[in-house]
Write a protein that holds these residues in place. Structure first.
Motif, PDB file in Angstrom:
ATOM      1  N   CYS A  21       0.832  -1.199   0.000  1.00 52.16           N
ATOM      2  CA  CYS A  21       0.000   0.000   0.000  1.00 52.16           C
ATOM      3  C   CYS A  21       0.872   1.256   0.000  1.00 52.16           C
ATOM      4  O   CYS A  21       0.610   2.218  -0.728  1.00 52.16           O
ATOM      5  N   ALA A  22       1.927   1.252   0.802  1.00 50.59           N
ATOM      6  CA  ALA A  22       2.842   2.395   0.838  1.00 50.59           C
ATOM      7  C   ALA A  22       3.534   2.579  -0.504  1.00 50.59           C
ATOM      8  O   ALA A  22       3.716   3.708  -0.982  1.00 50.59           O
ATOM      9  N   ILE A  54      -6.195   6.909   2.340  1.00 52.81           N
ATOM     10  CA  ILE A  54      -4.892   6.295   2.573  1.00 52.81           C
ATOM     11  C   ILE A  54      -4.246   6.847   3.828  1.00 52.81           C
ATOM     12  O   ILE A  54      -3.661   6.128   4.634  1.00 52.81           O
ATOM     13  N   ILE A  55      -4.382   8.177   4.022  1.00 52.07           N
ATOM     14  CA  ILE A  55      -3.759   8.794   5.185  1.00 52.07           C
ATOM     15  C   ILE A  55      -4.367   8.266   6.472  1.00 52.07           C
ATOM     16  O   ILE A  55      -3.714   8.173   7.500  1.00 52.07           O
ATOM     17  N   ASN A 106      -7.414   0.110  -5.231  1.00 49.18           N
ATOM     18  CA  ASN A 106      -8.744  -0.296  -4.775  1.00 49.18           C
ATOM     19  C   ASN A 106      -8.724  -1.705  -4.186  1.00 49.18           C
ATOM     20  O   ASN A 106      -9.344  -1.983  -3.156  1.00 49.18           O
ATOM     21  N   LYS A 107      -7.991  -2.604  -4.844  1.00 48.01           N
ATOM     22  CA  LYS A 107      -7.909  -3.980  -4.365  1.00 48.01           C
ATOM     23  C   LYS A 107      -7.198  -4.053  -3.016  1.00 48.01           C
ATOM     24  O   LYS A 107      -7.616  -4.784  -2.114  1.00 48.01           O
ATOM     25  N   LEU A 108      -6.117  -3.264  -2.877  1.00 44.86           N
ATOM     26  CA  LEU A 108      -5.378  -3.253  -1.610  1.00 44.86           C
ATOM     27  C   LEU A 108      -6.251  -2.748  -0.465  1.00 44.86           C
ATOM     28  O   LEU A 108      -6.230  -3.293   0.643  1.00 44.86           O
ATOM     29  N   ILE A 109      -7.011  -1.689  -0.736  1.00 46.84           N
ATOM     30  CA  ILE A 109      -7.875  -1.134   0.307  1.00 46.84           C
ATOM     31  C   ILE A 109      -8.951  -2.143   0.695  1.00 46.84           C
ATOM     32  O   ILE A 109      -9.263  -2.323   1.874  1.00 46.84           O
ATOM     33  N   ASP A 250       5.222   7.399   6.563  1.00 47.16           N
ATOM     34  CA  ASP A 250       4.708   7.047   7.889  1.00 47.16           C
ATOM     35  C   ASP A 250       4.233   5.594   7.937  1.00 47.16           C
ATOM     36  O   ASP A 250       4.438   4.890   8.927  1.00 47.16           O
ATOM     37  N   ILE A 251       3.565   5.167   6.850  1.00 47.53           N
ATOM     38  CA  ILE A 251       3.115   3.771   6.799  1.00 47.53           C
ATOM     39  C   ILE A 251       4.310   2.833   6.838  1.00 47.53           C
ATOM     40  O   ILE A 251       4.321   1.838   7.568  1.00 47.53           O
TER      41      ILE A 251
END
Length: 568
Positions: A21-22, A54-55, A106-109, A250-251
């Motif tokens: 994701c990052a 994302i944040i 979208n898939k990752l989320i 940060d992630i």
């Protein structure tokens, strides 16, 4: 798979997902930087919603950096809070971001949301298995048990078998030491543990429930979303891109810190695995300690919360005796058949056979039930009373009958035995777990090669025939290669060593004592003896009618030689 294993797998899945994701955030940032500043407000709002979603993830990750084991629980609570993926395709495609990137994001989320829900359920399942409903107000007890289960799952995942009871005892002695009072002062205990495990310091962890409460009450995510929207509304695409990059950083930082915490847990697991191997690989009996054996003693002194055990171990000669006693118990357990210690079989019964006596130094009866894996310790004769071979054999076989006991005393004038029954005589055996009164100290002396019984016990041990169904018989006899290594010891020390060894098998046991309990020259304490259970006059012994079913002739000859003092 166990609940902890399922949760552990999901946490690693979550870590991998967050890493990707990052990476995608950085890719999005790069593509946003190529967007023309003439994007319309609708596109800006769409981008802001995407950035904000994302944040939100990055903000949650920022909370998960404290402590050693408990970030796992914090992550488990936090990942479920991530919202569903927002509709971002059309405006971002128009802004110059590829459909492939958007589809993957979208898939990752979506995966993150699914893993989050799964972690929430698995965490609740693990809490339930750890007695969450029963523990109720004792939240820290639940923290300790969940952490121990997760560490055990992590050990299995890495093919490093460390018994759960061993991990649990270490956690209670370090991270949750305040839950079990007793033992050395925390700083001194930590020093011994560090010397035992070659650690610079013992890590400090926070309460998982406090971390969860802090995350659940946070309201800063709304401000982040508002900030993102405002950046795009003002057509500050470069600032939005920077915000994406900062969020990705940060992630990655949260992901890296959590991975480092897992690595630290694995380091502790490896250290305990090495300690377990040191204990299992003890060599011959000795009158001095090697460096590795000293580490074992340090481990016990640092983790034990039994003041009497710690005090006894502070004597240098006692430390050598302890290691030899540990060898002795391990050797006896080494002859146990696999079916007796297999998982799910239930409690085992351990019968200690020895010369016994009592002294006028009293202690709580609970000292003979030192840990949770000792269910109870049962004494059979009244205080100041001997037993004969029939009573000892009944104890060993587990069929001694409460209504069948008889008491005899030598009449010096007639030179014969007369019947003598204590008054009152309790209608129960003497359970140490149920007793609310202090008991006299019990000392055990070993059977030595000079005694006739020694040869019988040695043969029984050689033939590996010291089991009767679910009972393990441990005669306290001097090993042939350790004649000078054994002395008189307190019963509580032998039971403590047995409880320590049981941790390696994941078993619980009830201890039974087949030994005389006469005062052997110590001052009589009739009132105290009667208050705790019962007592007899000097020279009294307890016997029972023999039940010769499943008779082990060699064992009976050994007991007859030990307790009856006559030729078999």
């Amino acid at each position: 798979m166990e609940a902890a294993d399922l949760l552990c797998d999901s946490l690693f899945h979550w870590l991998d997902n967050r890493k990707e994701c990052a990476d995608k955030l950085l890719e999005m940032a790069q593509e946003l930087e190529n967007v023309h500043l003439g994007s319309n407000i609708a596109q800006g709002i769409g981008a802001a919603a995407y950035v904000a979603s994302i944040i939100s993830t990055a903000s949650v990750a920022g909370f998960l950096t404290g402590g050693l084991a408990l970030p796992l629980l914090a992550v488990a609570a936090a990942v479920g809070t991530l919202g569903a993926a927002v509709s971002i395709a059309s405006p971002l495609v128009e802004a110059g971001i590829s459909r492939k990137t958007i589809k993957r994001v979208n898939k990752l989320i979506k995966e993150d949301e699914e893993v989050g829900r799964r972690i929430q359920k698995q965490l609740q399942d693990l809490k339930d298995r750890c007695g969450g409903a029963k523990l109720g107000d004792h939240a820290e007890e639940l923290d300790c048990e969940v952490t121990s289960q997760l560490m055990c799952a992590l050990a299995r995942r890495n093919n490093t078998h460390v018994p759960l009871d061993f991990l649990r005892a270490f956690n209670r002695a370090t991270f949750y030491r305040h839950l079990t009072p007793g033992g050395l002062a925390p700083a001194e205990a930590e020093s011994f543990i560090c010397q035992a495990l070659d650690l610079d310091r013992v890590p400090v962890i926070k309460s998982s429930l406090k971390v969860l409460d802090a995350i659940g009450s946070d309201r800063s995510l709304n401000n982040l979303i508002v900030t993102c929207k405002e950046l795009v509304k003002r057509k500050q695409i470069s600032e939005a891109s920077k915000f994406l990059r900062d969020s990705a950083r940060d992630i990655l930082k949260g992901q890296q810190e959590l991975q480092e915490q897992l690595d630290a847990m694995l380091e502790i697991i490896q250290k305990l695995f090495q300690m377990k191997n040191l204990i299992n690989d003890l060599g011959e009996y000795s009158l001095s300690l090697t460096e590795d054996e000293q580490k074992i003693v340090y481990h016990i002194m640092g983790t034990c919360t039994d003041n009497r055990v710690v005090s006894w171990l502070q004597g240098v000669t006692h430390q050598t005796e302890f290691v030899n006693l540990l060898r002795f118990v391990l050797e006896n357990f080494g002859s146990i058949t696999e079916n007796l210690i297999e998982p799910g079989r239930g409690d085992i019964h351990i019968v200690i056979v020895a010369h016994g006596s009592i002294v006028d130094q009293f202690m709580p009866a609970g000292f003979l039930v030192p840990t949770d894996n000792i269910k109870d310790t049962i004494l059979y004769s009244p205080w100041n009373c001997s037993i004969d071979s029939s009573a000892a054999f009944g104890i060993a076989q587990g069929n001694i009958d409460l209504t069948n006991r008889q008491f005899y005393n030598l009449n010096p004038e007639a030179n014969n035995m007369v019947y003598y029954e204590p008054n009152p005589l309790p209608d129960r055996w003497n359970s140490m777990r149920e007793s609310l009164h202090n008991i006299p100290g019990i000392l055990l002396s070993p059977v030595t090669p000079e005694e006739r019984a020694w040869a019988f016990f040695h043969q029984l041990w050689t033939d590996r025939s010291m089991e009767i169904e679910d009972r393990i018989i441990i005669p306290y006899h001097v090993p042939q290669n350790g004649v000078n290594a054994f002395r008189q010891i307190p019963l509580y020390m032998l039971i403590f060593v047995i409880s320590f060894v049981l941790k390696f098998y994941g078993k619980t046991a009830t201890v039974h004592l087949a030994a005389c309990l006469d005062h052997a020259g110590s001052p009589p304490m009739s009132d105290e003896w009667r208050t705790q259970y019962a007592f007899t006059s000097d020279g009294t012994h307890m016997t029972v009618n023999m039940d010769d079913r499943n008779m082990n002739p060699m064992l009976f000859r050994a007991l007859r030689s030990l307790f009856d003092r006559q030729e078999p």
